[in-house]
Design a protein around this motif. Structure first.
Motif, PDB file in Angstrom:
ATOM      1  N   ALA A  32      87.530  31.164  64.738  1.00  0.00           N
ATOM      2  CA  ALA A  32      87.125  32.352  63.995  1.00  0.00           C
ATOM      3  C   ALA A  32      85.955  32.049  63.076  1.00  0.00           C
ATOM      4  CB  ALA A  32      88.311  32.896  63.188  1.00  0.00           C
ATOM      5  N   GLY A  33      85.838  30.796  62.639  1.00  0.00           N
ATOM      6  CA  GLY A  33      84.689  30.412  61.814  1.00  0.00           C
ATOM      7  C   GLY A  33      83.375  30.585  62.545  1.00  0.00           C
ATOM      8  N   ALA A  34      83.379  30.277  63.857  1.00  0.00           N
ATOM      9  CA  ALA A  34      82.162  30.462  64.663  1.00  0.00           C
ATOM     10  C   ALA A  34      81.817  31.933  64.775  1.00  0.00           C
ATOM     11  CB  ALA A  34      82.355  29.858  66.050  1.00  0.00           C
ATOM     12  N   ALA A  35      82.840  32.788  64.958  1.00  0.00           N
ATOM     13  CA  ALA A  35      82.601  34.229  65.049  1.00  0.00           C
ATOM     14  C   ALA A  35      82.079  34.774  63.721  1.00  0.00           C
ATOM     15  CB  ALA A  35      83.890  34.949  65.447  1.00  0.00           C
ATOM     16  N   LEU A  36      82.629  34.280  62.618  1.00  0.00           N
ATOM     17  CA  LEU A  36      82.170  34.733  61.306  1.00  0.00           C
ATOM     18  C   LEU A  36      80.725  34.322  61.060  1.00  0.00           C
ATOM     19  CD1 LEU A  36      82.828  36.060  58.584  1.00  0.00           C
ATOM     20  CD2 LEU A  36      83.683  33.838  57.799  1.00  0.00           C
ATOM     21  N   LEU A  37      80.374  33.088  61.408  1.00  0.00           N
ATOM     22  CA  LEU A  37      78.992  32.625  61.256  1.00  0.00           C
ATOM     23  C   LEU A  37      78.049  33.490  62.085  1.00  0.00           C
ATOM     24  CD1 LEU A  37      76.800  30.605  60.389  1.00  0.00           C
ATOM     25  CD2 LEU A  37      77.513  29.135  62.309  1.00  0.00           C
ATOM     26  N   ALA A  38      78.423  33.778  63.337  1.00  0.00           N
ATOM     27  CA  ALA A  38      77.577  34.612  64.194  1.00  0.00           C
ATOM     28  C   ALA A  38      77.428  36.015  63.619  1.00  0.00           C
ATOM     29  CB  ALA A  38      78.171  34.676  65.601  1.00  0.00           C
ATOM     30  N   ALA A  39      78.522  36.582  63.086  1.00  0.00           N
ATOM     31  CA  ALA A  39      78.461  37.929  62.510  1.00  0.00           C
ATOM     32  C   ALA A  39      77.482  37.983  61.345  1.00  0.00           C
ATOM     33  CB  ALA A  39      79.853  38.372  62.062  1.00  0.00           C
ATOM     34  N   VAL A  40      77.468  36.932  60.510  1.00  0.00           N
ATOM     35  CA  VAL A  40      76.556  36.890  59.368  1.00  0.00           C
ATOM     36  C   VAL A  40      75.112  36.758  59.847  1.00  0.00           C
ATOM     37  CG1 VAL A  40      75.871  35.536  57.349  1.00  0.00           C
ATOM     38  CG2 VAL A  40      78.292  35.966  57.785  1.00  0.00           C
ATOM     39  N   LEU A  41      74.874  35.866  60.800  1.00  0.00           N
ATOM     40  CA  LEU A  41      73.516  35.693  61.328  1.00  0.00           C
ATOM     41  C   LEU A  41      73.009  36.976  61.986  1.00  0.00           C
ATOM     42  CD1 LEU A  41      73.810  32.136  62.948  1.00  0.00           C
ATOM     43  CD2 LEU A  41      72.571  32.748  60.857  1.00  0.00           C
ATOM     44  N   LEU A  42      73.895  37.694  62.644  1.00  0.00           N
ATOM     45  CA  LEU A  42      73.489  38.915  63.334  1.00  0.00           C
ATOM     46  C   LEU A  42      73.188  40.057  62.365  1.00  0.00           C
ATOM     47  CD1 LEU A  42      75.882  38.747  66.399  1.00  0.00           C
ATOM     48  CD2 LEU A  42      73.397  38.494  66.416  1.00  0.00           C
ATOM     49  N   LEU A  43      73.668  39.953  61.140  1.00  0.00           N
ATOM     50  CA  LEU A  43      73.258  40.928  60.126  1.00  0.00           C
ATOM     51  C   LEU A  43      71.758  40.809  59.861  1.00  0.00           C
ATOM     52  CD1 LEU A  43      76.151  40.821  57.490  1.00  0.00           C
ATOM     53  CD2 LEU A  43      75.529  42.740  58.985  1.00  0.00           C
ATOM     54  N   ARG A  44      71.254  39.578  59.830  1.00  0.00           N
ATOM     55  CA  ARG A  44      69.811  39.369  59.637  1.00  0.00           C
ATOM     56  C   ARG A  44      69.029  39.921  60.832  1.00  0.00           C
ATOM     57  NH1 ARG A  44      66.288  35.377  61.414  1.00  0.00           N
ATOM     58  NH2 ARG A  44      64.391  35.169  60.147  1.00  0.00           N
ATOM     59  N   VAL A  45      69.546  39.656  62.027  1.00  0.00           N
ATOM     60  CA  VAL A  45      68.903  40.202  63.226  1.00  0.00           C
ATOM     61  C   VAL A  45      68.927  41.728  63.171  1.00  0.00           C
ATOM     62  CG1 VAL A  45      69.027  40.357  65.735  1.00  0.00           C
ATOM     63  CG2 VAL A  45      69.468  38.181  64.607  1.00  0.00           C
ATOM     64  N   GLY A  46      70.051  42.302  62.728  1.00  0.00           N
ATOM     65  CA  GLY A  46      70.156  43.752  62.615  1.00  0.00           C
ATOM     66  C   GLY A  46      69.145  44.322  61.636  1.00  0.00           C
ATOM     67  N   ASN A  47      68.897  43.620  60.519  1.00  0.00           N
ATOM     68  CA  ASN A  47      67.885  44.074  59.560  1.00  0.00           C
ATOM     69  C   ASN A  47      66.503  44.122  60.204  1.00  0.00           C
ATOM     70  OD1 ASN A  47      69.719  44.341  57.444  1.00  0.00           O
ATOM     71  ND2 ASN A  47      69.429  42.234  56.742  1.00  0.00           N
ATOM     72  N   TRP A  48      66.170  43.062  60.955  1.00  0.00           N
ATOM     73  CA  TRP A  48      64.867  43.020  61.638  1.00  0.00           C
ATOM     74  C   TRP A  48      64.775  44.126  62.679  1.00  0.00           C
ATOM     75  CZ3 TRP A  48      63.545  42.272  66.768  1.00  0.00           C
ATOM     76  CH2 TRP A  48      62.205  41.985  67.034  1.00  0.00           C
ATOM     77  N   TYR A  49      65.832  44.307  63.450  1.00  0.00           N
ATOM     78  CA  TYR A  49      65.870  45.335  64.489  1.00  0.00           C
ATOM     79  C   TYR A  49      65.739  46.723  63.869  1.00  0.00           C
ATOM     80  CZ  TYR A  49      67.631  47.503  68.841  1.00  0.00           C
ATOM     81  OH  TYR A  49      67.783  48.241  69.989  1.00  0.00           O
ATOM     82  N   SER A  50      66.393  46.928  62.749  1.00  0.00           N
ATOM     83  CA  SER A  50      66.325  48.223  62.079  1.00  0.00           C
ATOM     84  C   SER A  50      64.901  48.524  61.614  1.00  0.00           C
ATOM     85  CB  SER A  50      67.285  48.243  60.888  1.00  0.00           C
ATOM     86  OG  SER A  50      67.257  49.489  60.238  1.00  0.00           O
ATOM     87  N   LEU A  51      64.215  47.506  61.104  1.00  0.00           N
ATOM     88  CA  LEU A  51      62.819  47.705  60.696  1.00  0.00           C
ATOM     89  C   LEU A  51      61.943  48.073  61.886  1.00  0.00           C
ATOM     90  CD1 LEU A  51      62.191  44.813  58.133  1.00  0.00           C
ATOM     91  CD2 LEU A  51      62.226  47.270  57.661  1.00  0.00           C
ATOM     92  N   MET A  52      62.198  47.445  63.020  1.00  0.00           N
ATOM     93  CA  MET A  52      61.411  47.745  64.206  1.00  0.00           C
ATOM     94  C   MET A  52      61.669  49.170  64.706  1.00  0.00           C
ATOM     95  SD  MET A  52      59.522  45.142  64.838  1.00  0.00           S
ATOM     96  CE  MET A  52      58.981  45.279  66.533  1.00  0.00           C
TER      97      MET A  52
END
Length: 416
Positions: free
Chosen positions: A180-200
């Motif tokens: 679950a730690g790996a899933a949590l890390l990925a979820a946090v990293l994907l928030l940053r990707v989501g911010n970039w995607y939202s700007l685009m």
């Protein structure tokens, strides 16, 4: 309608060049996602020993997982094409997180089915939208971008069983929660990707998803024929590779008498070559054209695949490395070629082909297992070695050349 250049001027953090930070982040998250998927098969011995599940019950667990992780992907991708959701990437990983935590504690059969459905559903949400992000960040280098994304998944598939063997099998069901730690890390990293995607998507008053998309100029009949050829290519590749990944260790043990540890090292050599070939295919696809990479990567692997079952141990391992290196480059080229045919359906096409990849891989593994029970391990390797010959029909694909360079024009074609 405003051009992409206007958007980029208004947002200096957004660039028309290949955005490697996003690509490597999404690739790493793909590694974590596919690593998590490997937990479910690793649990099968524990389910059988602890709860007395029958093989039929275990088969139903696999079926539920395959349905939620593959069949749903085209529908998720279709919805994403119409209504992009930048933060759905993180949400999908949270579904997997919830499934992992629940799986580490539950013992009821129905609850176990629900947990694997959550994990599979998280994967279904992740793959189509992540492929859209990879193309959006490609800067025109779409094959390279897809390969970076895909090599993460291959890496996760390679190290996942090893970690599961080191963590889940020795420490039992509760150890699943450690993933679950790996899933949590990925979820946090994907928030940053989501911010970039939202700007685009919202960089100007005119969202990028509403901008003009350069359509494929081929007639619809040719597009349909090309799609069916690509499906055959996926069948050829993943039926063959399912035999290699599932039964190569058994083949080496049965034919050469190597130890289990030695056979695992040989399998990792094949998987490492497979990951390398995935990345190599991205460079070649953008430079020489996706059609020729598809042809070379599947049909080009045929001579080595055909020779593999008849050689001594050294040359068998050498052939397996060459096969993995060559045939791995196909998927990224196939997926990008398909999205070039239907550039307004990137999410749906990604969902279809990822779904086919998972589904055909699972069917192929089950089929060759059944066939091995009725014949022999050596027979299935000789029979499967003919599958790459189907790659010859890639010659019938229309010749769609990649754009001349990674500039702004190519980038515009990747935004949907």
């Amino acid at each position: 309608m405003k051009s992409l250049l206007t958007t980029l001027k208004g947002h200096p953090t957004l660039k028309a060049e290949t955005t490697y930070s996003i690509l490597f982040t999404i690739g790493f998250c793909h590694l974590l996602n596919d690593m998590i998927q490997s937990v479910i098969p690793a649990m099968y011995p524990i389910f059988r020993e602890s709860f007395g599940f029958t093989f039929a019950q275990i088969g139903l667990i696999t079926l539920v997982f395959q349905i939620t992780s593959s069949i749903f992907q085209p529908f998720v991708g279709l919805y994403a094409d119409r209504h992009p959701q930048p933060y759905s990437l993180s949400l999908g990983m949270c579904l997997s997180l919830a499934g992992l935590v629940a799986l580490s504690f539950t013992s009821a059969y129905g609850a176990i089915l629900a947990t694997v459905a959550l994990i599979g559903g998280g994967s279904s949400v992740f793959h189509p939208e992540a492929s859209r992000v990879a193309q959006l960040a490609s800067g025109g280098r779409k094959s390279l971008a897809q390969s970076i994304f895909q090599v993460g998944g291959n890496g996760g598939a390679a190290i996942g069983p090893l970690l599961a063997a080191l963590i889940v099998l020795p420490y039992g069901q509760h150890a699943v929660g450690w993933f679950a730690g790996a899933a949590l890390l990925a979820a946090v990293l994907l928030l940053r990707v989501g911010n970039w995607y939202s700007l685009m998507l919202t960089g100007t008053n005119t969202p990028l998803r509403n901008r003009t998309i350069t359509p494929c100029t081929l007639p619809r009949t040719k597009i349909r024929h090309a799609m069916w050829i690509l499906v055959v290519m996926i069948f050829s590749k993943y039926f063959y590779t399912s035999c290699m990944t599932s039964y190569f260790t058994f083949f080496l043990i049965d034919r050469f008498g190597v130890t289990v540890q030695q056979s695992q090292l040989c399998l990792f050599a094949y998987l490492a070559a497979f990951a390398t070939g995935t990345l190599l295919g991205g460079f070649l696809g953008d430079r020489y054209g996706r059609k020729y990479v598809i042809l070379f990567s599947i049909f080009g692997a045929a001579p080595f695949a055909l020779a593999l079952p008849y050689l001594n141990l050294f040359w068998t391992i050498t052939m397996s490395i060459l096969v993995g290196l060559i045939i791995a480059s196909a998927f990224s080229a196939i997926l990008v070629y398909a999205t070039d045919l239907m550039p307004d359906k990137v999410g749906m096409i990604s969902g279809i082909f990822f779904g086919l990849m998972f589904g055909l891989g699972g069917i192929g593994s089950a089929f060759f297992g059944w066939l091995a029970d009725h014949t022999s391990i050596e027979f299935i390797f000789r029979a499967s070695s003919y599958l790459p010959l189907l790659g010859i029909i890639a010659l019938l694909l229309p010749d769609i050349r990649p754009a001349a360079g990674p500039g702004l024009q190519s980038t515009e074609h990747t935004i949907h």
